[in-house]
Design an enzyme around this catalytic site. Structure first.
Site, short mmCIF file in Angstrom:
data_model
loop_
_atom_site.label_atom_id
_atom_site.label_comp_id
_atom_site.label_asym_id
_atom_site.label_seq_id
_atom_site.Cartn_x
_atom_site.Cartn_y
_atom_site.Cartn_z
N GLY A 130 42.63 63.84 85.83
CA GLY A 130 41.84 62.54 84.75
C GLY A 130 41.35 62.95 83.41
CB ILE A 143 35.70 59.14 83.42
CG1 ILE A 143 36.08 58.14 84.77
CG2 ILE A 143 35.77 58.99 82.11
CD1 ILE A 143 37.08 57.22 84.32
CG ASP A 144 36.03 59.51 88.92
OD1 ASP A 144 36.15 58.59 88.31
OD2 ASP A 144 36.97 60.65 89.33
CB ALA A 151 25.38 44.35 88.60
NE ARG A 201 42.23 59.31 82.95
CZ ARG A 201 42.64 59.08 83.71
NH1 ARG A 201 42.43 58.72 84.87
NH2 ARG A 201 44.54 59.03 83.66
#
Ligand code: F6P
Length: 321
Positions: A11, A127-128, A187, A255
């Site tokens: 990715g 990105i993970d 959140a 991404r």
């Protein structure tokens, strides 16, 4: 060390271009020829590559994606294609290979290193942030910022219209993106794959917050945090009593985009170090900068210390210009 190759795999992550730039410029500064395989490991199998000069990586540090493109190569999972890759690396005279990618790409590099004499180094980019021991990965910071800027907008409408929103973020099976998005967005609830949830308790918590005067809640749902995703989480919550809910899946927007300052600097540092490590004879390793620590600094210690500029970073500017 005469010839190095670089590729981007898996990715894509914002900052991959910054890493390519650093690798190309450092190689050329060290008198090492550098090529880039296209489409990740597919490029080694198909002998698809470009030869870099200094100018080929001009004006890319700020761009998302990868000029080399990426793939999740299914062929590379097969030994016969890894053998083809090994042969191509040998024929091309590649002494060192730098793989820019995440967990799956690292596993590919490990398999290749078992059959190839080409020295291999991984520059972590995903990105993970789902790579053990490694710390921040290229693209993670940008992805959080992208997610946060979207979630902030959702917060505006949630608060105004008094509605609870489920926002799904990426992360595959890993909760890092969810945790950072949850903290950064303030959140009310964050659900990640690593922590089991109880729907009844969750529903009670939201209702309690709303009854205390909260104008709409934000629930961050990390990918893999609720097996069937946001829609099924919404149905499960609704079964526990009436709740006005909306769902947004941020998806692949996380991404893309221009890499943040943090990712550009990290990519440059890791890219430069990868080339120098290959040149110094290192192989079969990941270049990482783990720094997940909190410190306590006493007032006296603070008063007796001076600000020190990192001259190593300062030198990187000239070396990759
Ligand atoms: O690994 C990065 C990532 O964006 C994950 O967060 C996500 O699960 C996956 O890739 C999506 O992959 P693809 O673009 O192949 O669907």
């Amino acid at each position: 060390m005469k010839k190095i190759a670089v590729l981007t795999s898996g990715g894509d992550a914002p900052g991959m271009n910054a890493a390519i730039r650093a690798i190309v410029r450092t190689s050329l500064n060290q008198g090492i020829n550098i090529i880039g395989f296209k489409n990740g490991y597919e490029g080694i199998i198909d002998n698809g590559y470009v030869t870099f000069d200094r100018r080929s990586v001009g004006n890319i540090i700020q761009k998302g994606g990868s000029i080399l493109h990426t793939s999740r190569s299914l062929r590379f999972l097969e030994k016969k294609y890894r053998q083809v890759a090994e042969n191509n690396l040998r024929v091309l005279g590649i002494d060192g290979l730098i793989v820019i990618g995440g967990e799956g790409s690292t596993k590919g590099a490990i398999e290749l290193s078992k059959i190839s004499k080409t020295r291999c180094i991984v520059v972590p980019a995903t990105i993970d942030k789902d790579m053990p021991l490694v710390g921040p990965t290229i693209g993670f910071d940008t992805a959080i910022n992208t997610a946060l800027s979207a979630i902030d907008k959702i917060r505006d409408t949630a608060t105004t219209s008094n509605v609870t929103h489920i926002v799904e973020v990426m992360g595959r099976n890993c909760g890092w993106l969810g945790i950072h998005a949850g903290i950064g967005a303030g959140a009310e609830i964050t659900i990640i794959p690593e922590v089991e949830i109880n729907i009844s308790k969750l529903s009670q918590k939201i209702k309690h917050q709303l009854s205390k005067g909260k104008k709409g809640c934000i629930i961050i749902l990390a990918e893999g945090g609720f097996s069937k995703g946001g829609a099924s989480l919404a149905s499960a919550l609704k079964e526990k009593g009436s709740l006005d809910l909306r769902i947004t899946t941020l998806g692949h927007m996380q991404r893309g985009g221009n890499p943040s300052a943090v990712d550009r600097v990290l990519a440059t540092e890791l890219g430069v170090r990868a080339v120098l490590s290959l040149k110094d004879g290192f192989s079969n390793m990941i270049i990482a900068k783990p720094l997940d620590s909190l410190e306590k600094i006493g007032f006296d210690q603070f008063l007796n210390s001076e600000v020190k500029i990192d001259m190593y970073l300062h030198n990187l500017i000239e070396n990759t210009a």
